[in-house]
Design an enzyme around this catalytic site. Sequence first.
Site, PDB file in Angstrom:
ATOM      1  N   HIS A 128       0.811  -1.215   0.000  1.00  0.00           N
ATOM      2  CA  HIS A 128       0.000   0.000   0.000  1.00  0.00           C
ATOM      3  C   HIS A 128       0.849   1.273   0.000  1.00  0.00           C
ATOM      4  CE1 HIS A 128       0.402  -0.254   4.522  1.00  0.00           C
ATOM      5  NE2 HIS A 128       0.507   1.058   4.369  1.00  0.00           N
ATOM      6  N   ASP A 158       0.096  -7.696   1.365  1.00  0.00           N
ATOM      7  CA  ASP A 158       0.471  -6.283   1.481  1.00  0.00           C
ATOM      8  C   ASP A 158       1.981  -6.117   1.529  1.00  0.00           C
ATOM      9  OD1 ASP A 158       0.053  -3.563   1.561  1.00  0.00           O
ATOM     10  OD2 ASP A 158      -0.127  -3.477   3.739  1.00  0.00           O
ATOM     11  N   ASN A 232       5.274   4.924   9.151  1.00  0.00           N
ATOM     12  CA  ASN A 232       6.016   3.753   9.617  1.00  0.00           C
ATOM     13  C   ASN A 232       5.789   2.541   8.714  1.00  0.00           C
ATOM     14  OD1 ASN A 232       5.857   4.958  12.775  1.00  0.00           O
ATOM     15  ND2 ASN A 232       7.636   3.727  12.268  1.00  0.00           N
ATOM     16  N   SER A 233       4.740   2.565   7.892  1.00  0.00           N
ATOM     17  CA  SER A 233       4.406   1.406   7.067  1.00  0.00           C
ATOM     18  C   SER A 233       5.600   0.976   6.220  1.00  0.00           C
ATOM     19  CB  SER A 233       3.231   1.739   6.144  1.00  0.00           C
ATOM     20  OG  SER A 233       2.057   1.942   6.876  1.00  0.00           O
ATOM     21  N   VAL A 290     -13.430 -21.490  -4.497  1.00  0.00           N
ATOM     22  CA  VAL A 290     -14.594 -21.635  -3.619  1.00  0.00           C
ATOM     23  C   VAL A 290     -14.750 -20.366  -2.779  1.00  0.00           C
ATOM     24  CG1 VAL A 290     -14.470 -24.145  -3.442  1.00  0.00           C
ATOM     25  CG2 VAL A 290     -13.243 -22.721  -1.772  1.00  0.00           C
ATOM     26  N   ILE A 292     -15.794 -19.345   1.039  1.00  0.00           N
ATOM     27  CA  ILE A 292     -15.875 -20.033   2.326  1.00  0.00           C
ATOM     28  C   ILE A 292     -16.315 -19.059   3.411  1.00  0.00           C
ATOM     29  CG2 ILE A 292     -14.170 -21.815   1.808  1.00  0.00           C
ATOM     30  CD1 ILE A 292     -12.055 -20.097   3.120  1.00  0.00           C
TER      31      ILE A 292
END
Length: 387
Positions: A128, A158, A232-233, A290, A292
């Site tokens: 991101h 991410d 900080n990401s 699928v 779920i």
Amino acid sequence: MHRLWLIFAQAVTVAMAVVLVLSTFMPDWLRPAAPVVVVQNEAPPAATGGAAADTPGSYAKAARTALPSVVHIFTSKEMQSQRSPFLDDPIFRHFFGDRLGPRQEQRTSGLGSGVIASAEGYILTNNHVIEAADAIEVALNDGRKFEAKLVGRDPETDLAVLRIEAGSALPAVSFAPSESLSVGDVVLAIGNPFGVGQTVTMGIVSALQRSHLGISTFENFIQTDAAINPGNSGGALVNSEGALVGINAAIYSRSGGSLGIGFAIPVTFAKDVMDQIIRTGRVTRGWIGVEIQDITPELAESFDLPDTEGALIAGVMRGGPADKGGIQPGDVLIGIGTQPIASPQRMLELVAALAPGADARFTVRRKKQVIELPVKIGRRPTIPRPQ
């Protein structure tokens, strides 16, 4: 008497003049001597590593070890903006054409952090941080700046990998051994919060294997109370030795600032994703097609299930691997090969770890029967990059 008064006045005047001259040109002559303070207990000189090197409880050594490996990431993207919402209206343009001028161009910028993962210039960060950027610049701890190239990204964890050409070996971070982290361990978060510059915060590991947070598809987060803020990401979460244990990814906050609940991607996840991206430019995962969902006590009672273990198959993609293998909506997946399935998250992790094209046996509970179905694993579709 008059003469004596004149002599006294002249003497006082001369004395005041002398004091004025001395206070102006030689003030030290008029100051009282300062008392001498004798230091009885003086601390020994600090070690070569710095004043905090021998301080009990200090994590200066860990910070010094990791700081050179953490970088600042600056991103920008060119965007077009229009002066009026009527400019895209066909009727409005029929009468006025382009006389009001073209769309104005402007650049938006963002910031984040990253970790030098190899001396060759590979850098780990969050997806991101860079996903909407068309220009990426990396600033090293020593002040040097380089244009970065996107090697690959993985939106489902991410994570993203960048590379810079520095012309020399870079200070790569040390990876902590897998499964070396425990709740209560001291950790340091390093990054560039709010763009103020490289910052180190300290906390402990609050929890491990956090999931169901809605942050990414595959979640197995480290929770920490080390202060993590915007910027900080992509930065480093290191242990008390300065070795990388996680990539800072998100915070829980109502205000946008740190509330003591931060999340980091474990280094084992990050290293596996990075290795695949460097080798092939992307991450390849298994997929069966699928939908779920969790089994709640109400669903378990409705489907007459003995417990809430497993993953309920809510939908099956027509023509997908699961459909071809005979899996049906309403089935409860309870095992893949010899691995039991306790939750939908565990099912996702196990299926993703299977190689596309491989054959696997899925154990499902259908009504009151337990059956095994052979399924040929497909390739998980890639999430397109936003424009």
